[in-house]
Design a protein around this motif. Structure first.
Motif, short mmCIF file in Angstrom:
data_model
loop_
_atom_site.label_atom_id
_atom_site.label_comp_id
_atom_site.label_asym_id
_atom_site.label_seq_id
_atom_site.Cartn_x
_atom_site.Cartn_y
_atom_site.Cartn_z
N ASP A 1 0.81 -1.21 0.00
CA ASP A 1 0.00 0.00 0.00
C ASP A 1 0.85 1.26 0.00
O ASP A 1 0.33 2.37 -0.05
CB ASP A 1 -0.99 0.01 1.16
CG ASP A 1 -0.31 0.00 2.52
OD1 ASP A 1 0.92 -0.14 2.58
OD2 ASP A 1 -1.04 0.10 3.53
N THR A 2 2.17 1.11 0.01
CA THR A 2 3.06 2.26 -0.09
C THR A 2 2.99 2.85 -1.49
O THR A 2 3.14 4.05 -1.68
CB THR A 2 4.51 1.84 0.22
OG1 THR A 2 4.55 1.25 1.51
CG2 THR A 2 5.45 3.02 0.18
N PHE A 3 2.74 2.02 -2.49
CA PHE A 3 2.69 2.45 -3.88
C PHE A 3 1.28 2.27 -4.43
O PHE A 3 0.49 1.48 -3.94
CB PHE A 3 3.67 1.64 -4.73
CG PHE A 3 5.08 1.76 -4.27
CD1 PHE A 3 5.83 2.87 -4.60
CD2 PHE A 3 5.66 0.78 -3.49
CE1 PHE A 3 7.14 2.99 -4.17
CE2 PHE A 3 6.96 0.89 -3.06
CZ PHE A 3 7.71 2.00 -3.40
N ASN A 4 0.98 2.99 -5.49
CA ASN A 4 -0.30 2.90 -6.16
C ASN A 4 -0.45 1.53 -6.82
O ASN A 4 0.49 1.04 -7.46
CB ASN A 4 -0.39 4.02 -7.20
CG ASN A 4 -1.74 4.10 -7.86
OD1 ASN A 4 -2.61 3.25 -7.64
ND2 ASN A 4 -1.92 5.13 -8.66
N THR A 5 -1.60 0.92 -6.70
CA THR A 5 -1.85 -0.40 -7.29
C THR A 5 -1.68 -0.38 -8.80
O THR A 5 -1.23 -1.35 -9.39
CB THR A 5 -3.26 -0.88 -6.93
OG1 THR A 5 -3.40 -0.85 -5.52
CG2 THR A 5 -3.52 -2.28 -7.41
N ALA A 6 -2.03 0.74 -9.42
CA ALA A 6 -1.89 0.84 -10.87
C ALA A 6 -0.43 0.78 -11.30
O ALA A 6 -0.13 0.45 -12.44
CB ALA A 6 -2.52 2.13 -11.37
N LEU A 7 0.48 1.07 -10.41
CA LEU A 7 1.90 0.98 -10.70
C LEU A 7 2.44 -0.40 -10.35
O LEU A 7 3.25 -0.97 -11.07
CB LEU A 7 2.67 2.06 -9.93
CG LEU A 7 4.18 2.06 -10.08
CD1 LEU A 7 4.55 2.38 -11.52
CD2 LEU A 7 4.80 3.06 -9.15
N HIS B 1 -0.64 0.32 -19.50
CA HIS B 1 -0.26 1.12 -18.33
C HIS B 1 0.08 2.55 -18.72
O HIS B 1 -0.28 3.49 -18.02
CB HIS B 1 0.93 0.47 -17.61
CG HIS B 1 1.40 1.26 -16.45
ND1 HIS B 1 0.65 1.40 -15.30
CD2 HIS B 1 2.53 1.96 -16.23
CE1 HIS B 1 1.30 2.15 -14.44
NE2 HIS B 1 2.44 2.51 -14.98
N LEU C 1 -4.37 9.04 -15.51
CA LEU C 1 -3.87 9.05 -14.15
C LEU C 1 -4.92 9.51 -13.15
O LEU C 1 -5.11 8.92 -12.11
CB LEU C 1 -2.62 9.93 -14.05
CG LEU C 1 -1.42 9.45 -14.84
CD1 LEU C 1 -0.26 10.44 -14.71
CD2 LEU C 1 -0.98 8.08 -14.32
N ASP C 2 -5.60 10.58 -13.46
CA ASP C 2 -6.63 11.11 -12.58
C ASP C 2 -7.95 11.17 -13.34
O ASP C 2 -7.96 11.46 -14.54
CB ASP C 2 -6.27 12.52 -12.10
CG ASP C 2 -5.03 12.51 -11.24
OD1 ASP C 2 -4.22 13.45 -11.40
OD2 ASP C 2 -4.86 11.59 -10.43
#
Length: 107
Positions: free
Chosen positions: A31-37, A87, A92-93
């Motif tokens: 959870d430190t990084f975005n799941t999409a990454l 990807h 992104l938003d």
């Protein structure tokens, strides 16, 4: 047999280091990084290492012809390329939503 033992030692060492760092306050969770990454990187690494491990451990390609090996590699490159394209082209938003009931007049 020694190869399997060394993999177990490295795995246990990695888990031990992750637990130690987590207890020291440096979070090791995803959870430190975005799941999409994380997801595309995980998928690409998992697929790459699975192909590598099967070729080493089971000698998967020893009875294959050159055309079969090239076909597998082309398929692998296609999957990785598709993952990278999906990807890189995602939004992104989310686009900002329109505000309802605005005081602006349309003319």
């Amino acid at each position: 047999m020694a190869n399997a033992f060394s993999k177990k030692v490295m795995s246990i060492k990695a888990i031990g280091i992750a637990i130690k760092l987590t207890l020291e306050g440096s979070s090791q969770a995803l959870d430190t990084f975005n799941t999409a990454l994380v997801s595309p990187i995980y998928y690409a690494m998992f697929t790459s290492l699975t192909i590598l491990a099967s070729s080493i451990m089971f000698k998967d390609w020893s009875g294959q012809s050159a055309s079969n090996i090239i076909s597998v590699l082309c398929g692998f490159v296609t999957v990785l390329s598709g993952t990278m394209v999906l990807h890189s082209t995602r939004e992104l938003d989310p686009p900002p939503s329109s505000v309802s009931g605005s005081s602006a007049k349309l003319e």
